[in-house]
Design a protein around this motif. Structure first.
Motif, mmCIF file in Angstrom:
data_model
loop_
_atom_site.group_PDB
_atom_site.id
_atom_site.type_symbol
_atom_site.label_atom_id
_atom_site.label_comp_id
_atom_site.label_asym_id
_atom_site.label_seq_id
_atom_site.Cartn_x
_atom_site.Cartn_y
_atom_site.Cartn_z
ATOM 1 N N TYR A 166 38.126 35.111 37.347
ATOM 2 C CA TYR A 166 38.843 36.151 36.616
ATOM 3 C C TYR A 166 40.063 36.550 37.445
ATOM 4 N N LEU A 168 44.063 37.609 38.303
ATOM 5 C CA LEU A 168 45.024 38.630 37.871
ATOM 6 C C LEU A 168 46.218 38.612 38.814
ATOM 7 N N VAL A 362 45.258 38.444 42.652
ATOM 8 C CA VAL A 362 43.811 38.665 42.597
ATOM 9 C C VAL A 362 43.135 37.369 42.204
ATOM 10 N N ILE A 384 37.372 42.360 40.974
ATOM 11 C CA ILE A 384 38.824 42.537 40.780
ATOM 12 C C ILE A 384 39.296 43.793 41.492
ATOM 13 N N GLU A 387 39.527 43.274 45.285
ATOM 14 C CA GLU A 387 40.691 42.509 45.709
ATOM 15 C C GLU A 387 41.975 43.332 45.586
ATOM 16 N N THR A 418 47.706 37.445 33.565
ATOM 17 C CA THR A 418 46.494 36.703 33.913
ATOM 18 C C THR A 418 46.623 35.277 33.425
#
Length: 987
Positions: A166, A168, A362, A384, A387, A418
Motif C-alpha cells: 500500500y 503512497l 511511503v 502507512i 512511515e 498512489t
C-alpha cells in the motif's frame, strides 16, 4: 333657412386642441377643475381636504427629497419622504400623524442623494425596498473560509488484499525521486547437504560452509546427512539492507566437535552491488519465495564384494519474485539460508520510476503473501501512518485515523498520489468525480469535483459528519474556498419595515433582529453564495453596476441594471445565487439581458398576464417564456416596440393595457399599449394626440386608479394636475377625456390610494397633505349628499367671543395648514338655520376674519377654486358611422344655448362676441327666500338654463364657471338657431 336645434348629450369628452370643427360632440377647448364622469356627467372636481401640515411637526419635510407612498390596506396608508441627506420621514395618509422611523443602520449614507429620481422604491407586504440609482453595487470582502482546503488529504483504504504493498507518495513541490524496483531475480543453491560438510562428512558451522574442501554430509552428520535430503523446504523471504534473518526449523546435524549445529541460525544479510562491494544500503522490501524439493536416490560404487550403495540427495530449486521492493539495482546480490541450504540471490533486472515524494515516499511492507496470516485495515493504515511519521515531516497530531482511512494535514498546500489506485483512494484538493469521495472522512473537509476538462461542470463539496463529528456523514455542495460569497450590504438596496407597532424601521438586509413589546423579529438578509465558484455560480450581473429599478415578477424579486434583468429565486427574494453548481434547476435565479441596435439600458417594467414588459429609453421588451415553467433555461426577452420612454416616470397599468410617458419632443406625450402578447407587435396609441401641446416636457409625477379609471400627471413645482379619465366597455372605449386641475400651492408629489388622490402641495415654503376623494366616502365633507368644493378644506369651530359688533367681523386664529394667499371662504354645512351660509375670509396676520357673526359655530373653510369649461365654436354636426362632420361653410346663427344641470348651486356664464363687450351672467339656481328652511340652496336641477346669444356661431364663444363651494354638474348642452347651407349642396 331652417330653425334647428341640436343636443350634445354630455360635455365629458374632455379637452381637445384640435380645431373646433374637428372636435367630436362633448369635447371642449379647456376644462379646468372639472371631472368627467360617464354616469353623472361633468362634475366639479373634488375638494382638496386638508389632512395635515408636513412642515409644522417634529419630523418636518424638507425642500428637496424623494417622496413615496406605501399602501398596506384600507386602514393603513402612508406617505414618506427621503431627504437628500438620507433621512426618512413618514406620515399616516388618513390622519396626517407622524410615524417614528428607527434607523437600524446607524447612518444615512446609502440614501444620501442629489437627484431625487435616483431613489426608487418597491413595496412587498410590510417591506419597502429602497434603492439608490447613483450607488454601484459591490461584493463584500467576506469569502468562503479557506480552512484546510488543499492543506489536507484523506487516504481511503479501498480494499484489503494479500501480497500487496500500500504505497503512497506525498509531496508539496515538483521535485522528483527515482525509485528502482527489482523485476527479475536469480536464485542459486550454492551449498547444500551435497557439499557443506567437512572432510569427515560432519556438519560445518554456518559461517564456514562456504569454505573450500567441503564434502557431502555422511552418516556422521547425523540428521544432517545427505541421504535424508535435509535442505528440502519452502520459505518466503523479506530482505532489506542489513536485515537480520533466522534460518528457522533447520534439521541441523552433528558438528566435528560432536555438538549439534544451530537449527535457528540468525544472520545479517549483506548486500553486494555488481562491483562486489558489500554493505549496500537503501535496499528494502524485496519479497521472494524459494521452494526446494529433493529426493534420496541410490548411488552404487564398486563391484562385486566391494560394491556398496548409498543414498544421496538430489535437489531441485524454484523461486518466485513476489515484490520487487525499492532501491534495488541490477547486479545486486546477497546470500540467505533456508533449511541449512545456502542460496545466492542475484538481481538480474530492475525497473525505474520517477515520483514526486519530497515529503514522504511511503513504501510499507507488503501484506502477507499467504493466507495463514490475518491482515486488517488497522494494520495497513497503521503501517502507512508509521512511515509518514518516520519522515519527520508530519507530527502525530497531523495524522488521524478515521474509519478505514487516514486524514493528513499540513500548514501549507500539499498533495499525494498512489501507484496502487485499486487499493488506496487518495482524496486531496480535487477528485475526478463524486464516486471518488469516501463515505467516511474528516468533518469540514472540502474537495473540488472536476468531472471533465470543462470548468463549467466543476463543483465543490464539503463533508458534514454525523453530529458534526469525523466519521460517517454526507458530502454536500459548498462554495469554493476563498471566493467572495457576500453582496456588500451597504451598497445594496435597504429595507424600510412597517413594524408591529405601526411605526417604521430602516435597516440593511443583514439578518439582524429587533424587539418590539418583548417580541423579537428577524430582518431578511441578502443571501450568500453557498455553492460553486465564479464560473459555475457567478456573481449577479448587477455587481459593479447601478441598479435602476426593483420589480416583482412571477414571485421573484427583480433588479434592472444596465441591459440586464436579474431575478431572484422564486419566493426567496434576497437570494441571487444558484442553488446548485452541478445542475441548473428551475428555481435558480434568472440573469438575462436585452439586446438591440439601440442602447438597451432598462429603467422600468410592468407585469402583464403574458410576461414582464421592460422599458428602456427608446424601446420596449418583454420578458416571457414559452414554457409552463419560468426558469433560467426557458426565460427569454423579445423586442416589442420602439417608443421613447421618460425614465424619470414609471409605466402604469390601465387594467388590461399599459400607459407610459414620452418626453422626446417639446411636449410630453402619453402612449397606451394594448394587445401585449408573447409573439407579435402590440398596438400602441398616443392617447394625448388631441392635447399634443397641453403637457410640459418634463412630467415626472404620474398616479392612477384602475378602479376609478383615472390617471393624473404633473410636473414638480407647478400648480397644474393633468388628468385622463377613461371608461371601457368590453370591446370599446366609451370615454377618453383629458382635463386639468389647478391646486392651491405647488405640487411636490401625488399618489392614488384606494379611491383617494393624495397630493403634497407647498405653500409659503411649507408642505401640506391634501386628500381628493374621487369617490365620496363617510369622511367626505358634504352638504345634503353634495360635496363641498374648497381646497385645504377643514372644519373649524369659533369661540363665543370671536365676533366684534363694531367691525361686524368674526375673527379667529388662522389654523395650521393655511399658508396660501389665495381667497379663503367659509361654508356652513351643519343642520339648522345657518345651513348653506357662505362668506369670504380675509387673512389678517395670524388671524382670519369673516364678515358677520360666525362665533360659537362649526363650519368649513378652504381656498376657493374655479371650475371653468371653455366651450368650442358651435357647428351644425352630422354623423356618418363613427365620424362626425361639422358644416363650416354653412351660415349658422345661434340664438341660445341651454345647459342641463345635475346638482348645482351657483354658476356663471360668460359670452364673448367679436366686437362686443363680454356678457357675464350669474345663476343662482334657487332664488333667495324660495327654498325650504334648514335646507341648502342646491338642487338636482331638471330645468334647462338658457344663455341668449343671437350671433353667428363663428363670432361667439361661451365659458361656464363655478367658484362657489356648491357643486356644478353639467349633464348636457342644447343649442337653438337658424341654419342655411347657402344653397350649396354638400358633396
Amino acid at each position: 333657412m331652417a330653425n334647428i336645434t341640436q343636443t350634445i348629450p354630455a360635455l365629458t369628452a374632455g379637452i381637445s386642441q384640435q380645431p373646433d370643427e374637428q372636435k367630436i360632440p362633448g369635447q371642449v377647448r379647456d376644462m379646468v377643475n372639472a371631472l368627467p364622469d360617464v354616469t353623472q356627467g361633468l362634475l366639479k372636481r373634488p375638494a382638496g381636504k386638508f389632512v395635515a401640515s408636513l412642515s409644522d411637526g417634529t419630523n418636518n419635510s424638507t425642500t428637496n427629497g424623494r417622496w413615496f407612498h406605501y399602501y398596506r390596506d384600507e386602514n393603513e396608508q402612508y406617505i414618506g419622504q427621503i431627504a437628500q441627506n438620507g433621512v426618512i420621514k413618514m406620515w399616516d395618509c388618513l390622519t396626517g400623524a407622524e410615524k417614528t422611523v428607527v434607523n437600524g443602520i446607524g447612518n444615512n449614507t446609502y440614501l444620501t442623494h442629489s437627484n431625487d429620481e435616483d431613489i426608487q422604491t418597491l413595496t412587498l407586504n410590510d417591506f419597502t425596498y429602497l434603492n439608490n440609482r447613483s450607488i454601484a453595487t459591490e461584493m463584500d470582502t467576506t469569502v468562503e473560509p479557506v480552512g484546510n482546503f488543499q492543506k489536507e488529504i484523506f487516504v481511503e483504504l479501498k480494499k484489503i488484499s494479500y501480497s500487496k504493498q500500500y504505497a503512497l507518495n506525498v509531496f508539496d513541490n515538483t521535485n522528483t525521486s527515482t525509485v528502482t524496483t527489482a523485476t527479475r531475480i536469480n536464485v542459486t543453491l550454492v551449498n547444500s547437504s551435497n557439499n557443506y560438510c567437512d572432510s569427515n562428512n560432519k556438519m560445518r558451522t554456518h559461517a564456514t560452509r562456504g569454505n573450500s574442501g567441503n564434502a557431502r554430509c555422511g552418516v556422521d552428520a547425523g540428521d544432517g546427512r545427505d541421504a535424508f535430503a535435509p535442505n528440502v523446504g519452502t520459505r518466503i523471504f523479506s530482505v532489506d539492507s542489513n536485515k537480520t534473518l533466522v534460518d528457522e526449523g533447520a534439521a541441523g546435524g552433528t558438528l566435528a566437535n560432536g555438538n549439534q549445529s544451530d537449527t535457528n541460525y540468525s544472520y545479517q544479510v549483506n548486500i553486494f552491488n555488481s562491483s562486489n562491494q558489500g554493505s549496500q544500503s537503501n535496499r528494502k522490501n524485496l519479497y521472494f519465495r524459494i521452494r526446494t524439493t529433493g529426493q534420496s536416490v541410490p548411488f552404487t560404487s564398486g563391484s562385486g564384494d566391494s560394491q556398496s550403495t548409498t543414498y544421496q540427495a538430489r535437489y531441485t530449486t524454484v523461486y518466485d519474485l513476489l515484490h520487487g521492493g525499492e532501491g534495488w539495482q541490477q547486479g545486486d546480490y546477497f546470500y540467505v539460508f533456508m533449511m541449512d541450504g545456502y542460496y545466492k540471490v542475484t538481481i538480474e533486472e530492475t525497473s525505474t520510476s520517477v515520483v514526486q515524494s519530497n515529503l514522504a515516499l511511503v513504501r510499507p511492507q507488503p501484506t502477507p503473501f499467504d493466507t495463514e496470516t490475518t491482515i486488517t485495515a488497522e494494520s495497513i493504515i497503521g503501517d502507512i501512518r508509521t512511515e509518514l511519521l518516520a519522515t519527520g515531516n508530519f507530527s502525530a497530531s497531523d495524522i488521524s485515523q478515521i474509519g478505514t482511512g487516514l486524514h493528513i494535514k499540513r500548514s501549507s498546500i500539499f498533495n499525494a498520489s498512489t501507484p496502487v489506485g485499486e487499493l488506496l483512494n487518495v482524496v486531496a484538493g480535487k477528485v475526478n468525480d463524486a464516486g471518488d469521495l469516501p463515505s467516511q472522512c474528516k468533518n469540514g473537509m472540502v474537495v473540488e469535483v472536476i468531472n471533465s476538462v470543462a470548468e463549467e461542470d466543476n463543483h465543490y463539496v464539503k463533508f458534514f459528519g454525523n453530529n458534526d463529528k469525523d466519521g460517517e456523514g454526507t458530502w454536500e455542495e459548498c462554495a469554493k474556498p476563498g471566493r467572495t460569497i457576500r453582496l456588500k450590504r451597504s451598497k445594496m438596496p435597504v429595507l424600510l419595515i412597517r413594524t408591529a407597532d405601526s411605526n417604521f424601521r430602516l435597516t440593511e438586509l443583514d439578518g439582524s433582529s429587533y424587539t418590539i413589546s418583548g417580541q423579537t423579529y428577524s430582518v431578511p438578509q441578502w443571501d450568500d453564495a453557498l455553492v460553486g465558484d465564479d464560473v459555475t455560480n457567478p456573481e449577479p450581473s448587477f455587481i459593479g453596476k447601478n441598479i435602476n429599478k426593483m420589480l416583482f415578477f412571477r414571485n421573484r424579486f427583480a433588479m434592472l441594471a444596465d441591459e440586464n434583468i436579474i431575478l431572484s429565486r422564486p419566493g426567496d427574494f434576497t437570494n441571487f445565487f444558484a442553488k446548485s453548481a452541478i445542475t441548473l434547476v428551475a428555481s435558480d435565479p434568472i440573469d438575462i439581458s436585452a439586446s438591440s441596435e439601440y442602447p438597451a439600458i432598462l429603467f422600468d417594467g410592468l407585469q402583464t398576464n403574458t410576461g414582464l414588459v421592460l422599458f428602456s429609453k427608446n424601446q420596449q421588451f418583454m420578458l416571457t417564456t414559452d414554457s409552463d415553467v419560468f426558469s433560467p433555461t426557458t426565460a427569454k426577452i423579445n423586442a416589442l416596440s420602439t417608443y421613447n420612454f421618460n425614465f424619470a416616470t414609471n409605466p402604469i397599468s390601465l387594467g388590461t393595457t399599459i400607459g407610459f410617458l414620452d418626453n422626446a419632443g417639446k411636449f410630453s406625450r402619453f402612449f397606451e399599449m394594448a394587445q401585449v402578447q408573447r409573439e407579435g407587435e402590440p398596438e400602441v396609441i398616443e392617447q394625448s394626440a388631441v392635447v399634443s401641446r397641453l403637457f410640459e416636457k418634463d412630467l415626472k409625477l404620474i398616479s392612477n386608479s384602475r378602479e376609478n379609471s383615472v390617471i393624473f400627471f404633473s410636473e414638480e413645482g407647478t400648480s397644474t394636475l393633468y388628468g385622463y379619465k377613461y371608461f371601457d366597455s368590453i370591446r370599446e372605449r366609451k370615454l377618453a377625456s383629458w382635463f386639468r386641475w389647478t391646486v392651491t400651492g405647488t405640487i411636490q408629489y401625488h399618489c392614488m390610494q384606494d379611491d383617494f388622490l393624495f397630493v403634497v402641495v407647498r405653500n409659503n415654503g411649507k408642505d401640506q397633505l391634501l386628500k381628493y376623494a374621487i369617490k365620496m366616502d363617510s369622511n367626505t365633507f358634504a352638504l345634503a349628499e353634495n360635496r363641498v368644493h374648497l381646497d385645504h378644506l377643514m372644519s373649524v369651530t369659533t369661540a363665543s367671543n370671536t365676533y366684534n359688533s363694531t367691525t361686524k367681523k368674526t375673527t379667529f386664529p388662522k389654523p395650521t395648514g393655511i399658508e396660501s394667499t389665495s381667497q379663503l371662504a367659509a361654508y356652513d354645512v351643519d343642520s339648522g338655520n345657518e345651513l348653506g351660509r357662505y362668506g369670504l375670509i380675509t387673512i389678517n396676520g395670524s388671524n382670519l376674519e369673516i364678515d358677520g357673526n360666525w362665533s360659537s359655530q362649526t363650519f368649513l373653510i378652504g381656498h376657493q377654486f374655479t371650475m371653468q369649461v371653455n366651450l368650442p365654436t358651435i357647428y351644425y354636426l352630422t354623423q356618418s358611422g363613427q365620424n362626425w362632420r361639422a358644416d363650416t361653410r354653412a351660415n349658422t346663427v345661434v340664438h341660445r344655448v341651454k345647459f342641463g344641470f345635475g346638482p348645482v348651486g351657483i354658476y356663471e356664464t360668460t359670452l364673448s362676441r367679436i366686437g362686443r363687450v363680454d356678457y357675464t351672467e350669474v345663476f343662482e339656481v334657487t332664488a333667495a327666500d324660495q327654498y325650504g328652511a334648514n335646507t341648502a340652496g342646491i338642487v338636482d336641477d331638471n330645468v334647462l338654463r338658457t344663455v341668449p346669444i343671437y350671433d353667428r356661431n363663428i363670432n361667439a364663444s361661451l365659458t361656464l364657471k363655478s367658484t362657489h363651494p356648491a357643486p356644478a354638474t353639467v349633464h348636457n348642452l342644447t343649442w337653438e338657431g337658424v341654419y342655411t347651407n347657402n344653397n350649396y349642396e354638400r358633396v
